[in-house]
Write a protein that holds these residues in place. Structure first.
Motif, short mmCIF file in Angstrom:
data_model
loop_
_atom_site.label_atom_id
_atom_site.label_comp_id
_atom_site.label_asym_id
_atom_site.label_seq_id
_atom_site.Cartn_x
_atom_site.Cartn_y
_atom_site.Cartn_z
N ILE A 50 0.87 -1.18 0.00
CA ILE A 50 0.00 0.00 0.00
C ILE A 50 0.89 1.22 0.00
O ILE A 50 1.47 1.60 1.02
CB ILE A 50 -0.95 -0.02 1.22
CG1 ILE A 50 -1.80 -1.30 1.18
CG2 ILE A 50 -1.85 1.21 1.23
CD1 ILE A 50 -2.68 -1.48 2.38
N SER A 54 -2.96 8.37 0.92
CA SER A 54 -4.43 8.35 0.98
C SER A 54 -4.95 6.93 1.21
O SER A 54 -5.94 6.73 1.92
CB SER A 54 -5.02 8.94 -0.30
OG SER A 54 -4.58 8.19 -1.43
N ASP A 55 -4.28 5.94 0.59
CA ASP A 55 -4.68 4.56 0.79
C ASP A 55 -4.34 4.08 2.19
O ASP A 55 -5.10 3.33 2.82
CB ASP A 55 -3.99 3.66 -0.24
CG ASP A 55 -4.46 3.93 -1.66
OD1 ASP A 55 -5.53 4.53 -1.82
OD2 ASP A 55 -3.75 3.54 -2.60
N GLN A 91 -10.18 -4.47 2.50
CA GLN A 91 -9.74 -3.14 2.12
C GLN A 91 -8.42 -3.20 1.36
O GLN A 91 -8.23 -2.50 0.36
CB GLN A 91 -9.58 -2.25 3.36
CG GLN A 91 -9.24 -0.80 3.08
CD GLN A 91 -10.36 -0.07 2.36
OE1 GLN A 91 -11.51 -0.51 2.37
NE2 GLN A 91 -10.04 1.05 1.73
N LEU A 95 -7.82 -1.91 -2.48
CA LEU A 95 -6.79 -0.95 -2.86
C LEU A 95 -5.88 -1.53 -3.93
O LEU A 95 -5.52 -0.85 -4.89
CB LEU A 95 -5.97 -0.54 -1.62
CG LEU A 95 -6.74 0.25 -0.56
CD1 LEU A 95 -5.89 0.44 0.68
CD2 LEU A 95 -7.18 1.60 -1.11
N ASN A 98 -7.86 -1.55 -7.21
CA ASN A 98 -7.99 -0.22 -7.81
C ASN A 98 -6.68 0.26 -8.42
O ASN A 98 -6.67 0.90 -9.47
CB ASN A 98 -8.47 0.77 -6.75
CG ASN A 98 -9.89 0.52 -6.32
OD1 ASN A 98 -10.68 -0.07 -7.07
ND2 ASN A 98 -10.25 0.95 -5.12
N ASN A 99 -5.57 -0.06 -7.76
CA ASN A 99 -4.27 0.41 -8.24
C ASN A 99 -3.77 -0.38 -9.44
O ASN A 99 -3.03 0.15 -10.27
CB ASN A 99 -3.23 0.34 -7.12
CG ASN A 99 -3.50 1.35 -6.02
OD1 ASN A 99 -4.12 2.39 -6.26
ND2 ASN A 99 -3.06 1.05 -4.81
#
Length: 213
Positions: A50, A54-55, A91, A95, A98-99
């Motif tokens: 991560i 923000s993540d 979560q 993440l 999304n990345n």
């Protein structure tokens, strides 16, 4: 690791982290097994890093709440910690998804595409239905040609081949973990006969349903 260091006398309940307050360590793991677990594990890298602040902020609340529960035990604390761990896992996967969605290929990355995700959900929820390219495309509201192309680009295989692989994953679990007749499994997964199911199973898995059981 923490347990090993503590057993060797190198780590107490608190470790000196370079400051007056010390460092509190919490470790855990999730145990995933079976053919269905391999679908998830096979789509993940060894480490999910991560990177963005923000993540990290999205994970921080769960981490702080978990640390508080461990430091100050209360009734029901173990259950709360477990649920927080599940939240953190999901979560982290979100993440990562999304990345990496723009460069990753596979069913996990396809979940970031709402239409492809809806098609996959249809197959997962009702694997025995007589799904075709046309019915799946109609269900998500796009043309058959566009659907076939986008599915292949995001998932890495055709919709019907993905459906077959999903059915075989389910079949493997049921053959190993139940006493259901092979014919009953075949019919519930959309095959008209045990013979047709057996051919598809051997093509995907590499051996017969009977041998797998």
């Amino acid at each position: 690791m923490a347990a090993m260091l503590r057993a060797e006398g190198r780590l107490g309940s608190l470790a000196n982290g370079g400051g007056e307050e010390g460092c509190f360590l919490v470790g855990g793991h999730f145990l995933l097994s079976g053919h269905l677990a391999q679908m998830l594990l096979g789509a993940l890298p060894p480490i999910v890093h991560i990177r963005h602040e923000s993540d990290r902020a999205a994970m921080r609340w769960s981490l702080e709440r978990m640390a508080d529960e461990v430091r100050h035990p209360q009734p029901g604390g173990v259950l709360i910690v477990q649920q927080l761990a599940y939240m953190m896992l999901i979560q982290a996967l979100r993440l990562h998804l999304n990345n990496a969605a723009s460069i990753g290929v596979g069913w996990l990355f396809a979940l970031a595409d709402k239409k492809m995700s809806a098609a996959i959900a249809c197959m997962h929820d009702d694997p025995g239905h007589n799904w075709t390219l046309q019915t799946l495309a109609a269900r998500v509201g796009i043309s058959r040609s566009v659907f076939a192309r986008r599915f292949k680009e995001t998932v890495g295989t055709s919709p019907i081949e993905y459906l077959t692989q999903w059915r075989m994953q389910l079949a493997c679990e049921r053959l190993k973990n139940s006493d259901e007749a092979i014919q009953r499994i075949a019919l519930s997964l959309g095959y008209e006969s045990e013979s047709a199911f057996g051919k598809a199973f051997k093509r995907v898995v590499g051996h017969s349903p009977g041998r797998h059981r």
